[in-house]
Design a protein around this motif. Sequence first.
Motif, short mmCIF file in Angstrom:
data_model
loop_
_atom_site.label_atom_id
_atom_site.label_comp_id
_atom_site.label_asym_id
_atom_site.label_seq_id
_atom_site.Cartn_x
_atom_site.Cartn_y
_atom_site.Cartn_z
N LEU A 120 -17.22 -16.96 -13.02
CA LEU A 120 -17.16 -15.74 -12.22
C LEU A 120 -17.31 -16.07 -10.74
CD1 LEU A 120 -17.11 -12.69 -11.78
CD2 LEU A 120 -19.55 -12.63 -12.40
N GLU A 121 -18.25 -16.94 -10.42
CA GLU A 121 -18.46 -17.33 -9.02
C GLU A 121 -17.21 -18.01 -8.46
OE1 GLU A 121 -21.79 -19.59 -6.23
OE2 GLU A 121 -21.88 -19.79 -8.42
N GLN A 122 -16.58 -18.86 -9.24
CA GLN A 122 -15.36 -19.54 -8.78
C GLN A 122 -14.22 -18.55 -8.55
OE1 GLN A 122 -14.32 -22.78 -11.38
NE2 GLN A 122 -16.28 -23.81 -11.14
N LEU A 123 -14.09 -17.58 -9.45
CA LEU A 123 -13.05 -16.57 -9.27
C LEU A 123 -13.28 -15.77 -7.99
CD1 LEU A 123 -12.37 -15.05 -12.81
CD2 LEU A 123 -10.69 -16.05 -11.27
N LEU A 124 -14.52 -15.40 -7.74
CA LEU A 124 -14.83 -14.63 -6.53
C LEU A 124 -14.57 -15.46 -5.28
CD1 LEU A 124 -18.09 -12.88 -7.77
CD2 LEU A 124 -15.87 -11.79 -7.36
N ASN A 125 -14.87 -16.73 -5.34
CA ASN A 125 -14.55 -17.61 -4.20
C ASN A 125 -13.04 -17.70 -4.01
OD1 ASN A 125 -16.78 -18.61 -2.71
ND2 ASN A 125 -17.42 -19.84 -4.48
N GLY A 126 -12.31 -17.70 -5.14
CA GLY A 126 -10.85 -17.72 -5.04
C GLY A 126 -10.32 -16.47 -4.38
N VAL A 127 -10.88 -15.30 -4.73
CA VAL A 127 -10.48 -14.04 -4.09
C VAL A 127 -10.79 -14.10 -2.60
CG1 VAL A 127 -10.99 -11.56 -3.95
CG2 VAL A 127 -10.75 -12.67 -6.19
N ARG A 128 -11.96 -14.63 -2.26
CA ARG A 128 -12.39 -14.70 -0.86
C ARG A 128 -11.46 -15.61 -0.05
NH1 ARG A 128 -15.57 -18.06 2.13
NH2 ARG A 128 -15.95 -19.42 0.33
N LEU A 129 -11.08 -16.73 -0.62
CA LEU A 129 -10.29 -17.72 0.12
C LEU A 129 -8.81 -17.36 0.21
CD1 LEU A 129 -11.95 -20.95 -1.31
CD2 LEU A 129 -12.23 -20.01 1.01
N THR A 130 -8.32 -16.53 -0.71
CA THR A 130 -6.89 -16.21 -0.71
C THR A 130 -6.60 -14.80 -0.21
OG1 THR A 130 -7.02 -15.49 -3.04
CG2 THR A 130 -6.44 -17.79 -2.64
N ARG A 131 -7.62 -14.10 0.25
CA ARG A 131 -7.40 -12.72 0.71
C ARG A 131 -6.48 -12.71 1.92
NH1 ARG A 131 -11.36 -14.71 3.57
NH2 ARG A 131 -11.98 -13.79 5.56
N GLU A 132 -5.77 -11.61 2.08
CA GLU A 132 -4.89 -11.43 3.23
C GLU A 132 -5.53 -10.43 4.19
OE1 GLU A 132 -2.13 -12.98 3.89
OE2 GLU A 132 -1.74 -14.02 2.00
N GLU A 133 -5.63 -10.81 5.43
CA GLU A 133 -6.24 -9.91 6.43
C GLU A 133 -5.48 -8.59 6.53
OE1 GLU A 133 -9.01 -10.34 7.86
OE2 GLU A 133 -9.43 -12.47 7.52
N SER A 134 -4.15 -8.67 6.37
CA SER A 134 -3.32 -7.47 6.51
C SER A 134 -3.39 -6.57 5.28
CB SER A 134 -1.86 -7.86 6.77
OG SER A 134 -1.37 -8.65 5.69
N ASP A 135 -3.81 -7.13 4.13
CA ASP A 135 -3.89 -6.35 2.89
C ASP A 135 -5.11 -6.81 2.09
OD1 ASP A 135 -3.41 -4.74 0.72
OD2 ASP A 135 -1.92 -6.09 -0.18
N PRO A 136 -6.30 -6.38 2.51
CA PRO A 136 -7.54 -6.83 1.86
C PRO A 136 -7.76 -6.15 0.51
CG PRO A 136 -8.05 -5.23 3.57
CD PRO A 136 -6.56 -5.43 3.61
N SER A 137 -7.05 -6.60 -0.51
CA SER A 137 -7.20 -6.03 -1.85
C SER A 137 -7.00 -7.14 -2.88
CB SER A 137 -6.19 -4.90 -2.08
OG SER A 137 -4.87 -5.40 -2.00
N ALA A 138 -7.51 -6.89 -4.07
CA ALA A 138 -7.33 -7.82 -5.19
C ALA A 138 -6.32 -7.20 -6.15
CB ALA A 138 -8.66 -8.07 -5.89
N SER A 139 -5.51 -8.04 -6.76
CA SER A 139 -4.50 -7.53 -7.70
C SER A 139 -5.18 -6.91 -8.92
CB SER A 139 -3.58 -8.67 -8.15
OG SER A 139 -4.29 -9.57 -8.99
#
Length: 332
Positions: A120-139
């Motif tokens: 879970l921690e790794q997935l959340l880090n993945g979301v954090r590192l791949t987020r887009e400033e222009s579209d801050p959302s998760a699929s």
Amino acid sequence: MNAPPAPWTVMKFGGTSVATVERWQTIIQQMQRCQANGERPCVVVSAVTTVTNRMSDCINEALRNIQPSEPGCAFQQVKEVHLKLIAELGLNSLAEDSSTPNASFYISGLQVIHGLLDDLEQLLNGVRLTREESDPSASPRIHARISAFGELLSSQIGLLAIRSAGVPCVRLDSRRLLTSTESTTQQSEDSFLEANVDPTIDAVLVIKEITRSCKELSSVEGGAPSGYAATCGVITQGFIASTPKGSTCLLGRGGSDTSAALLAALFDAKRLEIWTDVHGLFTSDPRHVSNTRLIRDVSYRVAQELASMGAKVLHPRCLIPAAWAGIPVEIH
């Protein structure tokens, strides 16, 4: 002549029912009651209370570039809730005490829990590192995958608690039991966050998954003794299923009740018990209307109408699989 297999009873327990030692003792007692009546219990559990909402907070914090290792963040709260429950259930002591019968089973089981928290921690880090400033959302796909950890954690903790009481039990992954339906016109959000599963009866799949789980445990001391698959109970997760392509999906609002009904159909259960904090369906809301009566017996259709009109004890969707399979639903 071989005796017929024991019938299944499916019991669903919500978030508050899996949050404390006392509530787990109730679950264990109900499993023992089923076994004493010659039935096999299948327990369907929700995430520990508040955890599902905190999973959403975890995602939102990751999108704001908050690291899951940061003290006081939502992930740390989720981790603390589960580690505290593990300690209160005495599971650490069972694993650490070399005189504990089958201590290896508890050591291995706790490793699964810590592995889930690490994932879970790794997935959340993945979301954090791949987020887009222009579209801050998760699929929706990532949202479903992260949200499922609540049920995966509670069911694994539950397995260890149940086994520590001497009740034979294995943990199944409901994503291997329930597969959603999809259409080419369905939106991604609906496919992953509001999925639909058609009811089916499949004893072969149930036996296959129980046998599979027993084989995985057979290498651990006390994990699954010979003949375990034919008599053990089951604990599994509500709310989650898999898409036809094997991705994690959620069944949406009322998903745990719906999961329990779908699993009751799949197991061809004798009955479905929904364990909650009220005694059943009433003629009106007893908090606001005096002389309200408890309804002792009602048809699927009337129960569904009551649920649709606001009776929150049951979600309307959960009655469809039960009615399809002709399985009685009891409120406890």
